[in-house]
Design a protein around this motif. Structure first.
Motif, PDB file in Angstrom:
ATOM      1  N   PRO A   6      47.564  26.667  44.768  1.00 33.09           N
ATOM      2  CA  PRO A   6      47.426  27.599  45.893  1.00 33.09           C
ATOM      3  C   PRO A   6      47.010  29.013  45.497  1.00 33.09           C
ATOM      4  O   PRO A   6      46.830  29.865  46.375  1.00 33.09           O
ATOM      5  N   HIS A   7      46.878  29.289  44.194  1.00 40.29           N
ATOM      6  CA  HIS A   7      46.507  30.654  43.788  1.00 40.29           C
ATOM      7  C   HIS A   7      45.866  30.591  42.398  1.00 40.29           C
ATOM      8  O   HIS A   7      46.561  30.453  41.397  1.00 40.29           O
ATOM      9  N   ALA A   8      44.546  30.675  42.366  1.00 41.08           N
ATOM     10  CA  ALA A   8      43.834  30.654  41.092  1.00 41.08           C
ATOM     11  C   ALA A   8      42.525  31.412  41.236  1.00 41.08           C
ATOM     12  O   ALA A   8      41.853  31.302  42.269  1.00 41.08           O
ATOM     13  N   HIS A   9      42.189  32.185  40.213  1.00 40.97           N
ATOM     14  CA  HIS A   9      40.950  32.969  40.256  1.00 40.97           C
ATOM     15  C   HIS A   9      39.880  32.231  39.468  1.00 40.97           C
ATOM     16  O   HIS A   9      39.526  32.604  38.352  1.00 40.97           O
ATOM     17  N   VAL A  10      39.418  31.139  40.078  1.00 36.13           N
ATOM     18  CA  VAL A  10      38.550  30.215  39.342  1.00 36.13           C
ATOM     19  C   VAL A  10      37.136  30.748  39.098  1.00 36.13           C
ATOM     20  O   VAL A  10      36.422  30.185  38.275  1.00 36.13           O
ATOM     21  N   ALA A  33      41.226  36.961  46.844  1.00 36.72           N
ATOM     22  CA  ALA A  33      40.370  38.021  46.309  1.00 36.72           C
ATOM     23  C   ALA A  33      41.239  38.964  45.488  1.00 36.72           C
ATOM     24  O   ALA A  33      42.307  39.384  45.926  1.00 36.72           O
ATOM     25  N   PHE A  34      40.772  39.281  44.295  1.00 35.22           N
ATOM     26  CA  PHE A  34      41.588  40.149  43.432  1.00 35.22           C
ATOM     27  C   PHE A  34      40.708  41.036  42.576  1.00 35.22           C
ATOM     28  O   PHE A  34      39.488  41.080  42.709  1.00 35.22           O
ATOM     29  N   TRP A  35      41.354  41.769  41.670  1.00 34.90           N
ATOM     30  CA  TRP A  35      40.692  42.647  40.715  1.00 34.90           C
ATOM     31  C   TRP A  35      39.898  41.777  39.750  1.00 34.90           C
ATOM     32  O   TRP A  35      40.379  40.714  39.328  1.00 34.90           O
ATOM     33  N   GLY A 105      44.094  38.281  51.783  1.00 33.79           N
ATOM     34  CA  GLY A 105      44.909  38.297  50.570  1.00 33.79           C
ATOM     35  C   GLY A 105      44.040  38.367  49.311  1.00 33.79           C
ATOM     36  O   GLY A 105      42.828  38.173  49.395  1.00 33.79           O
ATOM     37  N   GLU A 106      44.625  38.653  48.130  1.00 33.97           N
ATOM     38  CA  GLU A 106      45.989  39.035  48.009  1.00 33.97           C
ATOM     39  C   GLU A 106      46.122  40.536  48.143  1.00 33.97           C
ATOM     40  O   GLU A 106      45.745  41.299  47.271  1.00 33.97           O
ATOM     41  N   ILE A 107      46.668  40.935  49.302  1.00 32.92           N
ATOM     42  CA  ILE A 107      46.953  42.350  49.557  1.00 32.92           C
ATOM     43  C   ILE A 107      48.326  42.653  48.964  1.00 32.92           C
ATOM     44  O   ILE A 107      49.023  41.751  48.512  1.00 32.92           O
ATOM     45  N   ASP A 169      53.817  36.498  47.039  1.00 33.95           N
ATOM     46  CA  ASP A 169      53.622  35.825  45.755  1.00 33.95           C
ATOM     47  C   ASP A 169      54.227  36.609  44.590  1.00 33.95           C
ATOM     48  O   ASP A 169      54.594  37.767  44.736  1.00 33.95           O
ATOM     49  N   HIS A 170      54.281  35.923  43.464  1.00 36.92           N
ATOM     50  CA  HIS A 170      54.848  36.454  42.207  1.00 36.92           C
ATOM     51  C   HIS A 170      56.322  36.829  42.374  1.00 36.92           C
ATOM     52  O   HIS A 170      56.780  37.823  41.805  1.00 36.92           O
ATOM     53  N   VAL A 171      57.081  36.069  43.154  1.00 35.02           N
ATOM     54  CA  VAL A 171      58.521  36.369  43.254  1.00 35.02           C
ATOM     55  C   VAL A 171      59.202  36.002  41.934  1.00 35.02           C
ATOM     56  O   VAL A 171      58.720  35.155  41.180  1.00 35.02           O
ATOM     57  N   SER A 217      49.410  28.866  39.387  1.00 35.76           N
ATOM     58  CA  SER A 217      49.104  29.314  38.024  1.00 35.76           C
ATOM     59  C   SER A 217      48.570  30.742  38.011  1.00 35.76           C
ATOM     60  O   SER A 217      48.668  31.424  37.001  1.00 35.76           O
ATOM     61  N   ALA A 218      47.998  31.187  39.134  1.00 37.87           N
ATOM     62  CA  ALA A 218      47.324  32.490  39.200  1.00 37.87           C
ATOM     63  C   ALA A 218      46.398  32.699  38.006  1.00 37.87           C
ATOM     64  O   ALA A 218      46.224  33.820  37.534  1.00 37.87           O
ATOM     65  N   CYS A 219      45.802  31.625  37.520  1.00 43.82           N
ATOM     66  CA  CYS A 219      44.939  31.758  36.337  1.00 43.82           C
ATOM     67  C   CYS A 219      43.745  32.652  36.676  1.00 43.82           C
ATOM     68  O   CYS A 219      43.213  32.628  37.786  1.00 43.82           O
TER      69      CYS A 219
HETATM   70 ZN   LIG Z   1      46.102  36.620  41.841  1.00 36.78          ZN
END
Ligand SMILES: [Zn+2]
Length: 267
Positions: A6-10, A33-35, A105-107, A169-171, A217-219
């Protein structure tokens, strides 16, 4: 095994990673969407990134039999410049009808600054106006507790935001309970070093149960593991969790949350 990532920067990963995820039983990958690891110099950089997330990456994932979904926003690390943020936020509505977009997200917050908070409020407004799901990034280390409190206050103060349509996320051990108590979903990020290790994540599940919790994984482009979710599932099995309980955390739970978006279809 079947699972949803559910969360990966592929966009930052190789085709080998896609192949390994598919072999491990991944049914879908969702990309907030992220940095990018560097600051973009203009709104045009974000426009191109949103095109990458909504047009190009789904095609790359499809070559490996993987469904690709995404979330759109300006991330908190680039939210210090409020004028830039306003211009980027103005670009987002034209992308919201694209078929793989799940929400905003991810805000969230990075350093808990006043400008970040202002931009967070602007993006909660965007999500409320367009009836979008929300995925929230919480700060790291010593900023996490205070940042999570600030974020929850913003979300709870907006009557239009339904808690079951928000994932924080990231709790970690010290923030998971306050998130679940608000009726929101909690995401645990499995990192080799920081955030949650598999062992810590399973401890949290054994303490708080698996209702409204998922793992990811937030890879991305840094040290991270695209197979962190299936590896943690194996560790759960080793610790005596039943197959049904594991399937609930790694497949059914993300499916339940994500299908609140009409765009989330697995077949
Ligand atoms: Zn992320």
């Amino acid at each position: 095994m079947r699972y949803i990532e559910p969360h990966a920067h592929v966009v930052s990963r190789t085709t080998d990673d896609y192949e390994r995820m598919a072999l491990a039983g991944c049914a879908a990958v969702c990309e907030p969407a992220f940095w990018a690891g560097f600051d973009r110099s203009s709104p045009a950089g974000f426009y191109d990134y949103f095109c990458q997330l909504t047009e190009h990456e789904p095609k790359r994932a499809a070559k490996f039999g993987l469904k690709h979904f995404c979330w759109l926003c300006i991330n908190s690390k680039e939210a210090e410049d409020v004028k830039l943020a306003e211009e980027v936020i103005a670009l987002i509505p034209q992308f919201l009808n694209r078929p793989n977009v799940l929400g905003i997200g991810e805000i969230g917050l990075n350093k808990n600054s006043r400008n970040e908070l202002r931009v967070l409020e602007m993006q909660v407004e965007l999500a409320a106006t367009h009836e979008q799901l929300i995925l929230v990034h919480t700060p790291h280390l010593e900023d996490k507790l205070k940042g999570t409190r600030l974020i929850l206050d913003v979300l709870k103060n907006d009557q239009r935001i339904r808690p079951e349509r928000v994932i924080i996320d990231h709790v970690e051990e010290h923030t998971v309970e306050m998130v679940l108590d608000c009726g929101m979903w909690a995401g645990m990020t499995l990192y080799p070093e920081t955030k949650c290790t598999p062992a810590r994540a399973i401890d949290i599940l054994e303490t708080y149960g698996s209702e409204r919790i998922w793992m990811n994984s937030a890879c991305d482009w840094g040290v991270s593991d695209p197979l962190a979710v299936p590896k943690t599932a194996l560790e759960m099995k080793r610790r005596g969790h039943l197959a049904k309980a594991i399937d609930r955390v790694i497949y059914q739970n993300p499916q339940k949350f994500l299908k609140q978006s009409k765009n989330f279809k697995l077949l």
